[in-house]
Write a protein that holds these residues in place. Sequence first.
Motif, short mmCIF file in Angstrom:
data_model
loop_
_atom_site.label_atom_id
_atom_site.label_comp_id
_atom_site.label_asym_id
_atom_site.label_seq_id
_atom_site.Cartn_x
_atom_site.Cartn_y
_atom_site.Cartn_z
N ARG A 146 -0.18 3.06 11.77
CA ARG A 146 -1.62 3.01 11.58
C ARG A 146 -2.16 1.61 11.91
N THR A 202 -0.90 8.04 8.08
CA THR A 202 -2.29 8.16 7.67
C THR A 202 -2.46 9.26 6.63
N ILE A 203 -1.85 10.42 6.89
CA ILE A 203 -2.03 11.54 5.97
C ILE A 203 -1.37 11.26 4.63
N LEU A 204 -0.23 10.59 4.65
CA LEU A 204 0.52 10.42 3.41
C LEU A 204 0.35 9.04 2.79
N GLY A 205 -0.54 8.27 3.30
CA GLY A 205 -0.85 6.99 2.65
C GLY A 205 0.31 6.03 2.62
N ILE A 206 0.99 5.86 3.75
CA ILE A 206 2.14 4.95 3.80
C ILE A 206 1.75 3.68 4.55
N PRO A 207 1.97 2.52 3.95
CA PRO A 207 1.56 1.28 4.61
C PRO A 207 2.51 0.87 5.72
#
Lengths: 309, 551
Positions: free
Chosen positions: A263, A254-259
């Motif tokens: 999440r 979530t913090i690092l924007g990883i798909p």
Amino acid sequence: MWIYIVRRLVWIPILLLFVSLVTFALGRFGPGDPVVVMLGNRYDESTAERLRDELGLNRSFVVQYGDYMWGFFKGDFGESLRFRGRPVRDLILPKMWVSAQLGFAALIISVGIGLPLGFFIATRQGSWIDPTSVALSLFIMSIPVMVIAPALLWVGCLKLSWFPCSGWGGFFDSRLVIPAIVMGVPGIAGMTRIMRASTLDVLGQDFIRTARAKGLSEWKVNSVHVFQNAMIPIVTILAFSCAGLIGGAFITETILGIPGIGRFAVDAIFDRDYPVIMAITLIGSIAFVIANLIADISYAFIDPRIRLN
Amino acid sequence: MKKFGVSIIFLSIALIIGCGGGSATEEISDVGDQEIRLTDAIPENPVVEPAAEGVFRRIWSDPPTLDPALVSDTTSMGIVAEVFSGLVTLNTDLRLEPDLAESWEISSDGTTYTFKIRENATFHNGKQVTATDFKWSLERAANPQTVSPVAETYLNDIVGVMDVIEGRTSEISGIKVIDDLTLQITIDAPKAYFLAKLTYPTAFVVDRENVESGGQTWTDEINGTGPFKLKEYKIGERIVLERFDNSNENDGGVSLIVMNLAGGQSMAMYENNEIDITGVGLFDLERVLDPNEPLNRELVIAPPDFSISYIGFNTQMAPFDDLKFRQALNHAIDKKLIAEEVLSNLVTPAYGILPPGFPGYNEQLEGLRYDSELAKQLLSESKYSDGDTRPRIVVTVPGRGGSVGLDMEVILEMWRQVLGVEVEIQQVEWATYLEDLNKNKFQAFAGLGWEADYPDPQDFLDILFHSDSKLNHGQYSNGQVDLILENARINPDPIDRIKLYQNAEQLIVTDAAWVPLWFEGERHVLIKPYVKGYRLTPMTVPKLSQVKIEK
């Protein structure tokens, strides 16, 4: 040994049946309902009923469960309720693959640094290195992801501009570095401590004294006798870490924007996306069972005292 | 429009701009069926585009749906309003404008609307948009098979719609195709807000062929009419919108919109030039407000959303069935103090229902302001003055297990200190919360907001407080208010209508049906200096076509 493996494999479907039944029942009989979440504020009983009919949620528990499991064993994980019309498989496999790569990179960091460090510290017992490292590793272990991730972003991305702040570009992309460190560093501490304890345990054994007594070089004693035996408990942990890779990491992602899948799985639970929850749980269970099996088998190779019959 | 978890709102100030009203209801979607192989997980194009010519990059969330008939939230709306369009639209000043219709006539009795569709109105594939397309689209939206959660809200004024929604027929009797480019819609009474309702995606036009050939995932390949085409959607990764050149709004602006769906620290991403717009959270606010900080020059103050958060009382359940008790609780809260000291003035205390700047907002409204003496007196006069016999009071809030919100904690403490009333708080997660809310099971509930769908007071007062409204979860019922609201629906005079709504609002506030809590305050947004023409609006309206990237 083959008989042993086959016997273990036979257990997999039985175990899956149990896990799936519990997960399925928790979803259906627990509070909350995907249709209610979908309609949100626009809930009205007749719309909800139509939607339940369309999604097949009005059928009896046994029929729904049977239908799902029959599909699952054929490799069809059903369609997502949130992303309507989308096969669950297409949704989760790419995300699991992203999480697995990230987890693997983190594992390389934890193991690559943690194991040698733990071994080194154990052989220096009694000097200042040992207590200092133990204290240090405890300290590192207790830094939460919420602290380490923004701190690394600030240094690595904003101040030094070495890495982008977010996103995913595959295993050989610079965007892997920050999340891998975030996830890998706490693992170093854990790995160091386990390896240290395990090595100390082995060092105290009689056969080490015997090895030294028969005049083996210190290098040979350490590499052949100590290291190899100290690895036995580590193998189990490694196997489970590998199985855990596909679980993803909610906060880091979530913090690092990883798909990744972390999440996605959490959102699926809150939105009651039953087919997605089922698929992730079942695939996770299979991974753990197999990892467990691999660990058991590898014992037989590492530790000659264990025979799998 | 929709409820949202208020704690999530505060979070989204930090994370997402323009994506307001995010909630757990947010992630249902209709998307593609293309083959995904494992190797596809490594995107060939990186998720983060370089800041290229004509590209506008921002953070967004997975839209719950891209089907205009199903849209009921701002996340979906932000995309659907750019890709599809309808007869009329709201411009960035929130004024009603012609869109695919070039003009319309209203009959003298105010119930028949005759729309003239533009001759150059086409779908993205070049096909002319006709009156038949509109008729089919509206009937599809109302069809029970479509299962639209909002068809009734937005279309119920049209004659014959309820027959379709309730499955008695499939054609709406009040919609007539006069010729290819002329559409006639008859409504049941002269309602001033009818055109405003048509700006919502429920009334947008879709291409029948597109919908019928695409099955459940038809929104993968959208043949829309809006200024942008949906170029790519990878769930949880990104959405790319491409400028549609034949659009009448083509003015040489932005060519690609890249929406990052994977999340991330938006402030860091903005500073590292990975996105072009971000909201500023509480923690970065002080730094950004410092005039010596370079970022300060990129700071833009956005108007607040038209929204209100509140504590709802179930007026049919003890002790909230007692007017004086409800009023006492209202007067015991010092909202000004909470807004200043606890919420850093990111919100404005609400004493009425309609937000500032919204049509019908009444500055003279007499709210139930903080007055501890009056509060005590009201409590002593109420049925529930005796703490020993008073029923146990529980306020339920939605959440994922975190804190319940600082404002709620302070309010509970104020009730305890001023009135000696003990109130418990119960947090349940969103799915469970909604289920019980819909059944009107809560004695009192908080953590909710209401956001405008169209700029008309009917959208707040009628929908939330009329006795027959399904969204009146506090079961508030006042015959006088109902009567005023019903008259206001059909009053043709705009000024009289507003007066009626203001009367109704005053009655509702005095009846203490809610504790109105906060109107959203001004938002702080950073926008890269090379982005021109991005208008920050208090409602979601189509606006991306006006964006220009000048480097």
